[in-house]
Design an enzyme around this catalytic site. Structure first.
Site, PDB file in Angstrom:
ATOM      1  N   LYS A  13       0.860  -1.288   0.050  1.00 33.69           N
ATOM      2  CA  LYS A  13      -0.061   0.218  -0.013  1.00 33.69           C
ATOM      3  C   LYS A  13       0.877   1.179   0.158  1.00 33.69           C
ATOM      4  O   LYS A  13       0.563   2.201  -0.699  1.00 33.69           O
ATOM      5  CB  LYS A  13      -1.021   0.111   1.303  1.00 33.69           C
ATOM      6  N   ARG A  88      -8.970   0.925   9.784  1.00 31.05           N
ATOM      7  CA  ARG A  88      -8.498  -0.758   9.743  1.00 31.05           C
ATOM      8  C   ARG A  88      -9.563  -1.633  10.630  1.00 31.05           C
ATOM      9  O   ARG A  88      -9.382  -2.632  10.816  1.00 31.05           O
ATOM     10  CB  ARG A  88      -7.139  -0.697  10.618  1.00 31.05           C
ATOM     11  N   ARG A 122      12.240  -6.276   4.736  1.00 29.39           N
ATOM     12  CA  ARG A 122      11.854  -4.880   4.517  1.00 29.39           C
ATOM     13  C   ARG A 122      13.046  -4.161   5.370  1.00 29.39           C
ATOM     14  O   ARG A 122      13.323  -4.415   6.516  1.00 29.39           O
ATOM     15  CB  ARG A 122      10.590  -4.495   4.883  1.00 29.39           C
ATOM     16  N   ARG A 155      12.140  -2.422  11.018  1.00 20.49           N
ATOM     17  CA  ARG A 155      11.082  -1.870  11.681  1.00 20.49           C
ATOM     18  C   ARG A 155      10.862  -2.872  12.983  1.00 20.49           C
ATOM     19  O   ARG A 155      10.968  -4.075  12.636  1.00 20.49           O
ATOM     20  CB  ARG A 155       9.666  -1.752  11.012  1.00 20.49           C
ATOM     21  N   ARG A 166       0.343  -9.111  13.337  1.00 20.08           N
ATOM     22  CA  ARG A 166      -0.089  -8.134  12.545  1.00 20.08           C
ATOM     23  C   ARG A 166      -1.221  -8.779  11.530  1.00 20.08           C
ATOM     24  O   ARG A 166      -2.116  -8.432  11.304  1.00 20.08           O
ATOM     25  CB  ARG A 166       0.854  -7.359  11.924  1.00 20.08           C
TER      26      ARG A 166
HETATM   27  P1  AMP Z   1       1.472   0.663   8.955  1.00 20.34           P
HETATM   28  O1  AMP Z   1       2.603   1.133   8.805  1.00 20.34           O
HETATM   29  O2  AMP Z   1       0.180   0.861   8.191  1.00 20.34           O
HETATM   30  O3  AMP Z   1       1.682  -1.084   8.841  1.00 20.34           O
HETATM   31  O4  AMP Z   1       1.055   0.663  10.562  1.00 20.34           O
HETATM   32  C1  AMP Z   1       2.115   0.663  11.628  1.00 20.34           C
HETATM   33  C2  AMP Z   1       1.263   0.334  13.099  1.00 20.34           C
HETATM   34  O5  AMP Z   1       0.656   1.701  13.225  1.00 20.34           O
HETATM   35  C3  AMP Z   1       0.116  -0.853  12.985  1.00 20.34           C
HETATM   36  O6  AMP Z   1       0.654  -1.946  13.176  1.00 20.34           O
HETATM   37  C4  AMP Z   1      -0.659  -0.251  14.062  1.00 20.34           C
HETATM   38  O7  AMP Z   1      -0.142  -0.397  15.293  1.00 20.34           O
HETATM   39  C5  AMP Z   1      -0.607   1.277  13.852  1.00 20.34           C
HETATM   40  N1  AMP Z   1      -1.621   1.790  13.005  1.00 20.34           N
HETATM   41  C6  AMP Z   1      -1.435   2.366  11.698  1.00 20.34           C
HETATM   42  N2  AMP Z   1      -2.810   2.418  11.181  1.00 20.34           N
HETATM   43  C7  AMP Z   1      -3.500   2.156  12.186  1.00 20.34           C
HETATM   44  C8  AMP Z   1      -4.937   2.174  12.329  1.00 20.34           C
HETATM   45  N3  AMP Z   1      -5.740   2.726  11.120  1.00 20.34           N
HETATM   46  N4  AMP Z   1      -5.702   1.878  13.640  1.00 20.34           N
HETATM   47  C9  AMP Z   1      -5.030   1.352  14.495  1.00 20.34           C
HETATM   48  N5  AMP Z   1      -3.781   1.328  14.426  1.00 20.34           N
HETATM   49  C10 AMP Z   1      -2.997   1.902  13.278  1.00 20.34           C
END
Ligand code: AMP
Length: 209
Positions: A13, A88, A122, A155, A166
């Site tokens: 994404k 989400r 990554r 990360r 996740r």
């Molecule tokens: P991402 O970079 O999109 O994989 O997001 C990293 C982390 O941020 C996720 O594993 C969650 O802990 C938090 N996070 C990001 N977007 C959301 C969301 N819409 N709702 C809740 N937690 C989020």
């Protein structure tokens, strides 16, 4: 045009959002990036969400919704946005509806084995946030960013335990959004397995831009 990018972590994404933004002028908004910036800057929000993020869990809905609402309120460009990683949960999608109009939801489909390989390889640049992959997109010099010379890192939530968590969280909380947006007539399925340029092209065709 306002888009949501839906898909498991590692479905591509963020990478495709960056490309599409460059090509169309849409603004990419990643909740993950907003939370990571808060953690890095040690803000009140950052201190609250740090351990949740590292374990691969979801930040509580009320904090996430407030953050996105504030970010969208300051979005005055007018061309539109790409919401990457939000909503989400069903509660987030319900809330979003009350303050923002979405034109299409792109659902990136990638099999779990591929996701695990993508996430575990990554690497990100500490300085400029550029993304690499040790196998698919290695930097010219190991652990050094091609763009700015910064150090690359993994990360914390790309550790094997966090990745499993996740994916489980995605299946339980986020996957129901596929049906949610299908019912609203907004869902567009895209094969997320090819190279990012190809995936980006498919998205552009699908949304007609
Ligand atoms: P991402 O970079 O999109 O994989 O997001 C990293 C982390 O941020 C996720 O594993 C969650 O802990 C938090 N996070 C990001 N977007 C959301 C969301 N819409 N709702 C809740 N937690 C989020």
């Amino acid at each position: 045009m306002n888009l949501i990018f839906l898909g498991a972590p590692g479905a591509g994404k963020g990478t495709v959002a960056a490309k599409l933004a460059e090509q169309t002028g849409l603004t990419p908004i990643s909740t993950g990036d907003l939370f990571r910036a808060a953690v890095k800057n040690e803000t009140d929000l950052g201190l609250k969400v740090k351990s949740i993020m590292e374990a691969g869990g979801l930040v509580p809905d009320e904090l996430t919704i407030a953050l996105v609402k504030e970010r969208l309120a300051s979005e005055t460009d007018g061309k539109g946005v790409i919401l990457d990683g939000f909503p989400r949960t069903i509660a987030q999608a319900d809330a979003l509806k009350t303050f923002f109009k979405i034109d299409a939801v792109i659902n990136f489909i990638v099999p779990d084995e591929k996701i695990i390989k993508r996430l575990s390889g990554r690497r990100l640049c500490r300085q400029c946030n550029a993304g690499y992959h040790i196998e698919y997109m290695p930097p010219k010099t190991e652990n050094v960013c091609d763009a700015c010379g910064g150090e690359l890192f993994t990360r914390k939530d790309d550790s094997p335990e966090s990745i499993q968590n996740r994916l489980a969280v995605y299946a339980a909380q986020t996957q129901p959004l596929i049906d949610y947006y299908k019912k609203e007539g907004l869902l567009i399925d895209i094969d997320g397995t090819p190279q990012p340029d190809t995936v980006c092209e498919s998205v552009r065709k699908a949304i007609g831009c």
